[in-house]
Design an enzyme around this catalytic site. Structure first.
Site, PDB file in Angstrom:
ATOM      1  N   LYS A 108      48.841-108.690 -32.917  1.00 36.94           N
ATOM      2  CA  LYS A 108      49.775-108.531 -31.801  1.00 36.94           C
ATOM      3  C   LYS A 108      49.332-109.398 -30.627  1.00 36.94           C
ATOM      4  O   LYS A 108      48.146-109.432 -30.281  1.00 36.94           O
ATOM      5  CB  LYS A 108      49.838-107.063 -31.388  1.00 36.94           C
ATOM      6  CG  LYS A 108      50.860-106.744 -30.301  1.00 36.94           C
ATOM      7  CD  LYS A 108      50.926-105.238 -30.060  1.00 36.94           C
ATOM      8  CE  LYS A 108      51.940-104.882 -28.995  1.00 36.94           C
ATOM      9  NZ  LYS A 108      52.046-103.408 -28.795  1.00 36.94           N
ATOM     10  N   SER A 137      56.483-101.537 -28.849  1.00 37.74           N
ATOM     11  CA  SER A 137      56.328-102.911 -28.425  1.00 37.74           C
ATOM     12  C   SER A 137      55.726-103.829 -29.493  1.00 37.74           C
ATOM     13  O   SER A 137      55.743-105.048 -29.348  1.00 37.74           O
ATOM     14  CB  SER A 137      55.419-102.949 -27.187  1.00 37.74           C
ATOM     15  OG  SER A 137      54.139-102.396 -27.493  1.00 37.74           O
ATOM     16  N   SER A 181      54.492 -97.232 -29.658  1.00 39.50           N
ATOM     17  CA  SER A 181      54.615 -98.647 -30.045  1.00 39.50           C
ATOM     18  C   SER A 181      54.057 -98.999 -31.410  1.00 39.50           C
ATOM     19  O   SER A 181      54.190-100.131 -31.859  1.00 39.50           O
ATOM     20  CB  SER A 181      53.955 -99.531 -28.983  1.00 39.50           C
ATOM     21  OG  SER A 181      54.665 -99.470 -27.775  1.00 39.50           O
TER      22      SER A 181
END
Length: 443
Positions: free
Chosen positions: A77, A147, A171
């Site tokens: 990420k 996210s 997330s």
């Protein structure tokens, strides 16, 4: 089966018996990404030449010197520092920024022999509910969640076997559900967050995506996640048995928000467990827990007020309105309210541990319903916030579908630092949910 379809555990077995090289594996994954990138858009940064360079280096390591993750491809990420790739947080403030250091989680994986594929998309600073351009691989008109948008989409679309995410609200678990894959949020702070952009010091947790629980267990080994010896390690040596076990079904105070897909999935899951000999007891948490959604919001706002002050001072005009509101305390949270939330949640954590400890796991919703249509809004984390704030480990178990054929997962929750126990339970539950629930994770 093409190499890109392999889970991490399957790829490792082929590396060990020399039926597959890391370079062959990397080239297969890169071809998959090239074929699907226009449709899914999971990557914030990818350098194929560097991926092949890493693969060749890994292939040159003698078998006796290889790490426990030798050759396994990992997506990262883009809020986590990588010494050889930009870390941009989906923010114009950090466009092209290269920290020259690995986050602790990346360094640990690299040392274990992981092949760092690239950086996956995220909402801005993993904070806003406005998605990047990533699309759900099962239906491009729908969000993959956030996210950790790109990480979940890449794993679901067979572009990476495992990926790193993070969770402050929902997330990791929410994208796991929306994409029909396993998602694991460990006990808070069990995995180092050094080198990961902070949103809330009291909530942020590094998370993992995979297409099998065995792969999550592999990662748990690498990060030395261990339960106490006196938990139930001896009873799990031969695997967890659903027959005779007890589960608590917990809807939580936000249950009125549940859509028809989640309502149906939770009911079906309880029946499947009972059909396999488990006792499923629906319980209500004590009324003190009713304030958890409110307190989560207070903690998040209060922590973010300090977190984003530097960016606010340097480049306020380049920040999303939500982040500006955090710093300017738009919700007018007093210090007294902040302390009440911190202390209130802290008091409830051991209480929840005691409740959850009476059961194999708590069964609870992962999401309101299927992934919403559109990619601007990444979906509500309403069902995740309570568990994030309570610091407990959570695994999203895929296995069910909603009214539009999109995946709907359910969460299993255990007491703090019962991660290995939870993963064993999740492996057994995942097998029966996917066999009977109507959704099977792709391979």
């Amino acid at each position: 089966m093409e190499p890109y379809q392999l889970t991490a555990t399957q790829a490792l077995a082929k590396f060990k018996d020399s039926t597959l090289t890391v370079e062959e594996y990397a080239r297969s994954l890169l071809a998959r990404i090239a074929k699907r990138d226009d449709a899914v858009k999971a990557w914030a940064y990818l350098n194929p030449e560097y991926v092949i360079q890493q693969a060749k280096q890994l292939d040159s390591i003698p078998p006796g010197s290889r790490g426990p993750l030798h050759g396994v491809a990992i997506a990262v990420k883009d809020i986590m520092y990588t010494k050889d790739m930009p870390t941009q947080h989906n923010s114009p403030i950090y466009e092209g920024d290269e920290p020259k250091v690995d986050a602790a989680v990346v360094a640990t994986l690299r040392h274990a022999g992981g092949l760092i594929l690239g950086k996956t998309t995220t909402t801005e600073f993993a904070s806003t509910a406005t998605g990047p351009q990533t699309r759900n691989p099962h239906n491009p008109t729908r969000t993959p969640g956030g996210s950790s948008s790109g990480s979940a989409a890449a794993v679901a679309d067979l572009q990476a076997p495992v990926a790193l995410g993070s969770q402050t609200g929902g997330s990791t678990v929410r994208p796991g559900s929306f994409n029909g894959i396993f998602a694991y949020k460990p006990t808070w702070s069990a995995v180092s967050r050094e080198g990961v952009k902070t949103y809330s010091m009291n909530l942020d947790t590094v998370g993992f995506f995979a297409r099998s629980v065995q792969d999550l267990q592999l990662l748990a080994d690498v990060f030395a996640l261990e339960d106490d010896d006196d938990d139930d390690a001896s009873t799990l040596q031969d695997g967890f048995s659903i027959k005779g076990s007890r589960f608590a079904l917990v809807k939580t105070t936000v249950w009125p928000q549940a859509g028809p897909g989640t309502v149906a999935a939770l009911g079906a899951a309880a029946k499947v467990l009972r059909d396999h000999g488990a006792e499923v007891e629906e319980i209500e948490l004590p009324p003190e827990f009713d304030r958890m959604p409110e307190w989560h919001g207070v903690i998040l706002d209060s922590d973010a007020r300090a977190t984003f002050l530097p960016e606010y001072r340097i480049a306020k005009d380049k920040l999303a309105p939500l982040i500006v509101d955090h710093v300017e305390n738009a919700n007018k949270i007093s210090r007294a309210a902040q302390l009440e939330a911190f202390d209130g949640v802290a008091a409830l954590r051991p209480l929840l541990d005691g409740i959850a400890g009476k059961y194999a796991a708590i069964l609870t919703p992962s999401v309101i319903d299927e992934a919403p249509v559109g990619i601007e809004f990444t979906g509500s984390p309403a069902f995740n916030k309570i568990w994030t704030a309570l610091h407990v480990p959570v695994v999203n178990i895929p296995g069910f579908k909603g009214e539009n054929g999109m995946p709907i997962g359910l969460s299993l929750v255990a007491p703090r630092y019962r991660d290995r126990h939870l993963l064993e339970v999740s492996k057994a539950v995942g097998e029966i949910f996917q066999a009977q629930g109507g959704w099977w994770t792709r391979s």
